[in-house]
Design an enzyme around this catalytic site. Sequence first.
Site, PDB file in Angstrom:
ATOM      1  N   ARG A   8     -25.269 -12.177  -3.197  1.00  0.00           N
ATOM      2  CA  ARG A   8     -26.097 -12.712  -4.154  1.00  0.00           C
ATOM      3  C   ARG A   8     -25.968 -11.648  -5.357  1.00  0.00           C
ATOM      4  O   ARG A   8     -25.751 -12.509  -6.438  1.00  0.00           O
ATOM      5  CB  ARG A   8     -27.752 -12.447  -3.810  1.00  0.00           C
ATOM      6  N   ASP A  10     -33.166 -11.503  -6.123  1.00  0.00           N
ATOM      7  CA  ASP A  10     -31.679 -11.836  -6.168  1.00  0.00           C
ATOM      8  C   ASP A  10     -31.247 -13.028  -6.074  1.00  0.00           C
ATOM      9  O   ASP A  10     -29.820 -13.151  -6.267  1.00  0.00           O
ATOM     10  CB  ASP A  10     -30.908 -10.575  -5.290  1.00  0.00           C
ATOM     11  N   ASP A  11     -31.794 -14.006  -6.031  1.00  0.00           N
ATOM     12  CA  ASP A  11     -31.413 -15.448  -5.941  1.00  0.00           C
ATOM     13  C   ASP A  11     -31.929 -16.062  -7.260  1.00  0.00           C
ATOM     14  O   ASP A  11     -32.135 -17.380  -7.217  1.00  0.00           O
ATOM     15  CB  ASP A  11     -31.847 -16.249  -4.600  1.00  0.00           C
ATOM     16  N   ASP A  61     -45.604  -9.418  -3.718  1.00  0.00           N
ATOM     17  CA  ASP A  61     -46.177 -10.385  -4.813  1.00  0.00           C
ATOM     18  C   ASP A  61     -47.560 -10.611  -4.589  1.00  0.00           C
ATOM     19  O   ASP A  61     -48.330 -10.777  -5.950  1.00  0.00           O
ATOM     20  CB  ASP A  61     -45.201 -11.684  -5.151  1.00  0.00           C
ATOM     21  N   HIS A 104     -36.988 -21.289  -5.842  1.00  0.00           N
ATOM     22  CA  HIS A 104     -36.230 -22.297  -4.931  1.00  0.00           C
ATOM     23  C   HIS A 104     -37.476 -22.920  -4.003  1.00  0.00           C
ATOM     24  O   HIS A 104     -37.169 -23.845  -3.178  1.00  0.00           O
ATOM     25  CB  HIS A 104     -35.246 -21.624  -3.928  1.00  0.00           C
TER      26      HIS A 104
HETATM   27  N1  UDP Z   1     -35.219  -9.006   0.784  1.00  0.00           N
HETATM   28  C1  UDP Z   1     -35.236  -7.836   0.879  1.00  0.00           C
HETATM   29  N2  UDP Z   1     -35.220  -7.492   2.422  1.00  0.00           N
HETATM   30  C2  UDP Z   1     -34.842  -8.452   3.308  1.00  0.00           C
HETATM   31  C3  UDP Z   1     -34.812  -9.744   3.013  1.00  0.00           C
HETATM   32  C4  UDP Z   1     -35.053 -10.065   1.590  1.00  0.00           C
HETATM   33  O1  UDP Z   1     -35.726  -6.900   0.094  1.00  0.00           O
HETATM   34  O2  UDP Z   1     -34.674  -8.035   4.401  1.00  0.00           O
HETATM   35  C5  UDP Z   1     -35.432  -9.743  -0.683  1.00  0.00           C
HETATM   36  C6  UDP Z   1     -34.222 -10.538  -1.215  1.00  0.00           C
HETATM   37  O3  UDP Z   1     -33.267  -9.864  -1.476  1.00  0.00           O
HETATM   38  C7  UDP Z   1     -34.934 -11.107  -2.384  1.00  0.00           C
HETATM   39  C8  UDP Z   1     -36.374 -11.358  -1.638  1.00  0.00           C
HETATM   40  O4  UDP Z   1     -36.378 -10.160  -0.869  1.00  0.00           O
HETATM   41  O5  UDP Z   1     -34.921 -10.705  -3.474  1.00  0.00           O
HETATM   42  C9  UDP Z   1     -36.686 -12.642  -1.024  1.00  0.00           C
HETATM   43  O6  UDP Z   1     -35.703 -12.871  -0.024  1.00  0.00           O
HETATM   44  P1  UDP Z   1     -35.255 -14.571   0.480  1.00  0.00           P
HETATM   45  O7  UDP Z   1     -34.707 -15.087  -0.758  1.00  0.00           O
HETATM   46  O8  UDP Z   1     -34.305 -14.227   1.281  1.00  0.00           O
HETATM   47  O9  UDP Z   1     -36.389 -15.187   1.007  1.00  0.00           O
HETATM   48  P2  UDP Z   1     -37.620 -15.996   0.416  1.00  0.00           P
HETATM   49  O10 UDP Z   1     -38.887 -14.957   0.459  1.00  0.00           O
HETATM   50  O11 UDP Z   1     -37.158 -16.399  -0.952  1.00  0.00           O
HETATM   51  O12 UDP Z   1     -37.573 -17.137   1.267  1.00  0.00           O
HETATM   52 MN    MN Z   2     -35.645 -16.429  -2.285  1.00  0.00          MN
END
Ligand code: UDP
Ligand code: MN
Length: 298
Positions: free
Chosen positions: A29, A102-103, A189, A213
């Site tokens: 990422r 980071d996405d 958050d 997303h």
């Molecule tokens: N992240 C983290 N540790 C983890 C998994 C994810 O810090 O073990 C961070 C990741 O880098 C991103 C955010 O948490 O910035 C959200 O992770 P992800 O996009 O994988 O999951 P989402 O919550 O969006 O489904």
């Molecule tokens: Mn994400």
Amino acid sequence: VSTRSRIQNITLEDIFITVKTTRAFHRTRLSIIIKTWFQLAKNQTWFFSDADDDEYHMLTNGHLINTNCPEGHDPDGLSCKMAKEFEAYIKSQKSWWCHFDDDNYVNTEQLVQILAQYDIDQDWYLGKPSTTYPLSIIDRGRVMKQTTFWFATGGAGLCISKSLGLKIIPYASNGNFIRISRKIGLPDDVTLGYIIEALIQNYLIVVPQFHSHLEVMKHISKEDLYKQISYGYGRWDQRGGEVGEEEGDGEQREGGAKAGRYIDNVIQVEDGLDKSIDPTRFLSLHCKLQPSVSYCPN
Ligand code: UDP
Ligand code: MN
């Protein structure tokens, strides 16, 4: 009550941008961010990770911080990072703090334009909720009563003005952020929303140009594509539980072969680069915004 007023004279220099990441995502990422929008905001963007990484330390000009927070997607690890992001922001003394995941792709030019619409001396919590209703919790933290509040989804990005940032120091610095996050049992958050809305009685201003997303990316129209602050890619249907890339190696197959697990939720960019080299579409978007970049067509 705060009011929007005349356009503020701000630049990217007035913004402190923090990006939450983790060891497993540096290569998959961060590399995309470094190839794209980071190049436009090198001085003000900092990455908050949980591991040292010489290669990425170098690629970010030393802007990769090992928070020593636990790895993992559990509330504790995430809140630990958010607290570090916040503390670094306060030290920076900038006018705005903006957090992204980071996405996210961050359209720095729009970020500045939109923040410039908000009076710099006032308290602002800008972002976008991912829920249709405010969150309602039984607040064990204070009296046992129902507390209702909105929060900006971290995955869409959010910004906080300095004057609000200073007000939340007692709740967000010195271990208080994690303490509150643990007490309410909710992630970073949500904790930020709780601190701002429930504890200090400010409120979230919804800025539609933030995107995670969790939204359907292709719903951003061609005409509006360049006017957004942030963009995302990847899964949006989290209800299935294991939809994503929890097991580390899944991430490498983003946009690729993990049928049924990974939902191809990406922005639509006309005449973009080939999907095989740009599965997230972030390089293609970057090419539209910065056509002179070397990997862009002509
Ligand atoms: N992240 C983290 N540790 C983890 C998994 C994810 O810090 O073990 C961070 C990741 O880098 C991103 C955010 O948490 O910035 C959200 O992770 P992800 O996009 O994988 O999951 P989402 O919550 O969006 O489904
Ligand atoms: Mn994400």
